[in-house]
Enzyme design. Structure first.
Site, mmCIF file in Angstrom:
data_model
loop_
_atom_site.group_PDB
_atom_site.id
_atom_site.type_symbol
_atom_site.label_atom_id
_atom_site.label_comp_id
_atom_site.label_asym_id
_atom_site.label_seq_id
_atom_site.Cartn_x
_atom_site.Cartn_y
_atom_site.Cartn_z
ATOM 1 N N ASN A 175 -25.677 7.289 22.699
ATOM 2 C CA ASN A 175 -26.144 8.640 22.997
ATOM 3 C C ASN A 175 -27.579 8.503 23.516
ATOM 4 O O ASN A 175 -28.517 8.356 22.740
ATOM 5 C CB ASN A 175 -26.093 9.470 21.713
ATOM 6 C CG ASN A 175 -26.482 10.910 21.941
ATOM 7 O OD1 ASN A 175 -26.959 11.272 23.023
ATOM 8 N ND2 ASN A 175 -26.301 11.731 20.932
ATOM 9 N N ARG A 199 -22.167 9.181 25.607
ATOM 10 C CA ARG A 199 -22.192 10.645 25.614
ATOM 11 C C ARG A 199 -22.894 11.088 26.895
ATOM 12 O O ARG A 199 -23.973 10.598 27.221
ATOM 13 C CB ARG A 199 -22.977 11.138 24.410
ATOM 14 C CG ARG A 199 -23.142 12.620 24.424
ATOM 15 C CD ARG A 199 -24.068 13.070 23.325
ATOM 16 N NE ARG A 199 -24.210 14.509 23.408
ATOM 17 C CZ ARG A 199 -25.260 15.172 22.962
ATOM 18 N NH1 ARG A 199 -26.260 14.534 22.423
ATOM 19 N NH2 ARG A 199 -25.316 16.463 23.070
ATOM 20 N N HIS A 213 -22.223 20.705 23.471
ATOM 21 C CA HIS A 213 -21.767 20.334 22.117
ATOM 22 C C HIS A 213 -20.243 20.298 22.009
ATOM 23 O O HIS A 213 -19.699 20.401 20.904
ATOM 24 C CB HIS A 213 -22.246 21.363 21.053
ATOM 25 C CG HIS A 213 -23.715 21.368 20.786
ATOM 26 N ND1 HIS A 213 -24.399 22.518 20.490
ATOM 27 C CD2 HIS A 213 -24.619 20.362 20.736
ATOM 28 C CE1 HIS A 213 -25.676 22.237 20.285
ATOM 29 N NE2 HIS A 213 -25.839 20.935 20.438
ATOM 30 N N GLY A 227 -30.439 21.946 18.369
ATOM 31 C CA GLY A 227 -29.730 22.735 19.361
ATOM 32 C C GLY A 227 -28.603 23.422 18.606
ATOM 33 O O GLY A 227 -28.061 22.849 17.660
ATOM 34 N N ARG A 239 -35.615 26.467 21.316
ATOM 35 C CA ARG A 239 -35.075 27.218 22.468
ATOM 36 C C ARG A 239 -34.872 28.682 22.115
ATOM 37 O O ARG A 239 -34.435 29.006 21.003
ATOM 38 C CB ARG A 239 -33.748 26.614 22.917
ATOM 39 C CG ARG A 239 -33.917 25.330 23.693
ATOM 40 C CD ARG A 239 -32.584 24.688 24.008
ATOM 41 N NE ARG A 239 -32.529 23.353 23.438
ATOM 42 C CZ ARG A 239 -31.431 22.646 23.255
ATOM 43 N NH1 ARG A 239 -30.259 23.143 23.617
ATOM 44 N NH2 ARG A 239 -31.481 21.448 22.730
ATOM 45 N N MET A 268 -35.781 23.630 10.434
ATOM 46 C CA MET A 268 -35.304 24.669 9.521
ATOM 47 C C MET A 268 -35.855 24.499 8.107
ATOM 48 O O MET A 268 -36.212 25.471 7.444
ATOM 49 C CB MET A 268 -33.772 24.664 9.512
ATOM 50 C CG MET A 268 -33.149 25.715 8.649
ATOM 51 S SD MET A 268 -33.776 27.360 9.025
ATOM 52 C CE MET A 268 -32.379 28.170 9.708
ATOM 53 N N GLU A 323 -19.630 13.124 16.256
ATOM 54 C CA GLU A 323 -19.409 12.990 17.696
ATOM 55 C C GLU A 323 -19.123 11.541 18.084
ATOM 56 O O GLU A 323 -18.362 11.276 19.006
ATOM 57 C CB GLU A 323 -20.641 13.523 18.449
ATOM 58 C CG GLU A 323 -20.745 15.037 18.338
ATOM 59 C CD GLU A 323 -22.153 15.570 18.533
ATOM 60 O OE1 GLU A 323 -22.983 15.388 17.610
ATOM 61 O OE2 GLU A 323 -22.425 16.166 19.577
HETATM 62 P P1 ADP Z 1 -29.991 17.637 16.527
HETATM 63 O O1 ADP Z 1 -29.616 18.817 17.363
HETATM 64 O O2 ADP Z 1 -31.366 17.110 16.813
HETATM 65 O O3 ADP Z 1 -28.914 16.574 16.418
HETATM 66 P P2 ADP Z 1 -29.441 18.055 13.707
HETATM 67 O O4 ADP Z 1 -28.004 18.377 13.778
HETATM 68 O O5 ADP Z 1 -29.862 16.759 13.117
HETATM 69 O O6 ADP Z 1 -30.165 18.282 15.085
HETATM 70 O O7 ADP Z 1 -30.139 19.252 12.874
HETATM 71 C C1 ADP Z 1 -31.500 19.294 12.647
HETATM 72 C C2 ADP Z 1 -31.792 20.568 11.856
HETATM 73 O O8 ADP Z 1 -31.119 20.496 10.598
HETATM 74 C C3 ADP Z 1 -33.267 20.768 11.571
HETATM 75 O O9 ADP Z 1 -33.632 22.108 11.810
HETATM 76 C C4 ADP Z 1 -33.337 20.473 10.092
HETATM 77 O O10 ADP Z 1 -34.374 21.185 9.459
HETATM 78 C C5 ADP Z 1 -32.010 20.973 9.609
HETATM 79 N N1 ADP Z 1 -31.721 20.457 8.265
HETATM 80 C C6 ADP Z 1 -31.489 19.195 7.880
HETATM 81 N N2 ADP Z 1 -31.365 19.141 6.529
HETATM 82 C C7 ADP Z 1 -31.542 20.406 6.058
HETATM 83 C C8 ADP Z 1 -31.552 21.020 4.758
HETATM 84 N N3 ADP Z 1 -31.358 20.311 3.655
HETATM 85 N N4 ADP Z 1 -31.759 22.353 4.690
HETATM 86 C C9 ADP Z 1 -31.972 23.082 5.795
HETATM 87 N N5 ADP Z 1 -31.965 22.577 7.043
HETATM 88 C C10 ADP Z 1 -31.763 21.260 7.175
#
Ligand code: ADP
Length: 397
Positions: free
Chosen positions: A8, A90, A179, A211, A240, A284, A384
């Site tokens: 990726n 990917r 996605h 995303g 975004r 988040m 994925e």
């Molecule tokens: P990407 O699109 O970069 O692959 P991910 O699927 O890894 O992103 O998601 C990243 C998001 O997931 C971030 O906003 C992160 O804060 C959130 N996240 C990861 N663990 C937690 C958690 N325990 N509680 C809330 N949000 C989480």
């Protein structure tokens, strides 16, 4: 023994997962970050909890691929390059050309590069990753897996914008989504978990990561999705904006004295969403913590995030005239129980009901709604790489 690698390649990163065949077990995974910048970070996980990590300048993706392969040998993860029999890449934008994963030849590679307009940050990086592997391992099975392919089943009324038809016919201006690999995987897994044929199910999949996108999956086919011509559209994301009124652009450009539209789009891509709303972070976890500590902007950011996801779920219930299951996946969807609870509690009228105890988990595959809820709510960790692996196996035969 044969091995397959899933790649990726992002604009400044390269993630990989190496599988042992035929077991399909993960031998190693890792990431090279900050490619092209000072102090690139190279991390490889392997064995039982072993980790190799180094910080050094890695100037481009070609060097990144060379370093990765050499390091896999040096760490004894592979004996030599010839052990790798297939690679799956990917690719973010496949446009209308690629309705499914495909073996990569020169023609395919050229088309991927030509589709750069649809994903200017991603497709050039994907193509560079492909070229780098082709140079190093010219003989092996090489497969492109497109983020957009799953969405090519959308009907016209959902992928066309209400703009002059010529713009679609002449310039392919339409919704493509993204996605797709994740939405496909989690909808298939959800059907298995529910013990029902996918063909009989109406599913709404919520991929909520940095995303984020929501997809209506009817009978196993994507019929609508929240991302648009590019991954900028749809729900509020980490950085975004998601959907906005296009007329805001000239208005804000005037106020901000911005003359280049690209700069404005960059603000919508990189400085908006949770980050722009909260002023705290795009992550988040940080926004949740700030809100708990009483930061009002952070709370508003969260409320908007939940609200946009709920609105799309509502739209897609209308699009499919019903829903059997709502699936949560990706970083936020898999890990934030509170996000799932608030989103679902707010749409209980449709027949959804979260079981708080079942929902109080992170990253496990399970049904998190109550037993008698009409609409099932399902948590499925996305994979994925597994889809990429399966496509390399399938097309390599
Ligand atoms: P990407 O699109 O970069 O692959 P991910 O699927 O890894 O992103 O998601 C990243 C998001 O997931 C971030 O906003 C992160 O804060 C959130 N996240 C990861 N663990 C937690 C958690 N325990 N509680 C809330 N949000 C989480």
């Amino acid at each position: 023994m044969s091995k397959i690698i899933a790649i990726n390649a992002g604009s400044s990163s390269l993630k990989f997962t190496l599988y042992q065949m035929p077991e399909e077990s993960i031998l190693s995974s890792g990431i090279i970050e900050r490619i092209g910048l000072k102090d690139s970070i190279f991390t490889i996980k392997y064995g039982e909890d072993k980790k190799y990590s180094v910080t050094e300048d890695i100037d481009n993706h070609e060097i990144a691929v060379e370093k990765l392969m050499t390091q896999l040998v040096d760490l004894g993860i592979i004996a030599d390059f010839n052990e790798i029999s297939g690679v799956g890449h990917r690719v973010v934008a496949g446009g209308e050309d690629f309705k499914e994963s495909t073996l990569i030849n020169d023609d395919v590679l050229e088309k991927i590069e030509a589709l750069g307009d649809l994903a200017p940050l991603h497709n050039p990086a994907n193509a560079t990753g492909i070229r780098a592997f082709k140079k190093l391992l010219p003989e092996i099975t090489s497969v492109a897996v497109f983020d957009t392919a799953f969405h090519t089943t959308m009907p016209k009324e959902n992928y066309l914008y209400s703009i002059p038809m010529e713009y679609y016919e002449d310039f392919a201006a339409r919704k493509y989504g993204a996605h797709g690999t994740s939405h496909q995987y989690v909808s298939e897994r959800a059907a298995e978990l529910l013990g029902k044929p996918l063909e009989d199910l109406k599913i709404i999949t919520c991929h909520l990561g940095n995303g984020a996108s929501i997809t209506a999956v009817d009978g196993g086919k994507s019929v609508d999705t929240s991302m648009g011509f590019t991954p900028l559209a749809g729900v509020t994301m980490g950085t975004r904006s998601g959907d906005i009124d296009a007329s805001l652009l000239p208005y804000l450009m005037d106020k901000l004295e911005i003359t280049d539209i690209k700069e404005m789009i960059n603000i919508l891509n990189k400085k908006s969403g949770l980050l722009g709303l909260s002023g705290v972070s795009s992550d988040m976890r940080d926004v949740e913590t700030a809100a708990e500590e009483g930061n009002e902007r952070a709370q508003v950011a969260l409320d908007i995030f939940y609200n946009r996801v709920q609105k799309y779920i509502g739209q897609y219930i209308a699009t499919m005239n019903g829903v059997d299951a709502i699936v949560f996946t990706a970083g936020i969807g898999e890990n934030s129980a509170i996000t799932r609870k608030i989103i679902i509690d707010g749409i209980s009228w449709f027949g959804c009901d979260i079981d708080e105890e079942k929902n109080n988990v992170r990253g496990v595959e399970r049904i998190v709604s109550t037993d008698d809820a009409k609409v099932k709510v399902v948590l499925i960790p996305t994979d994925e790489e597994k889809v990429i692996l399966n496509d390399v196996i399938r097309l390599g035969k």
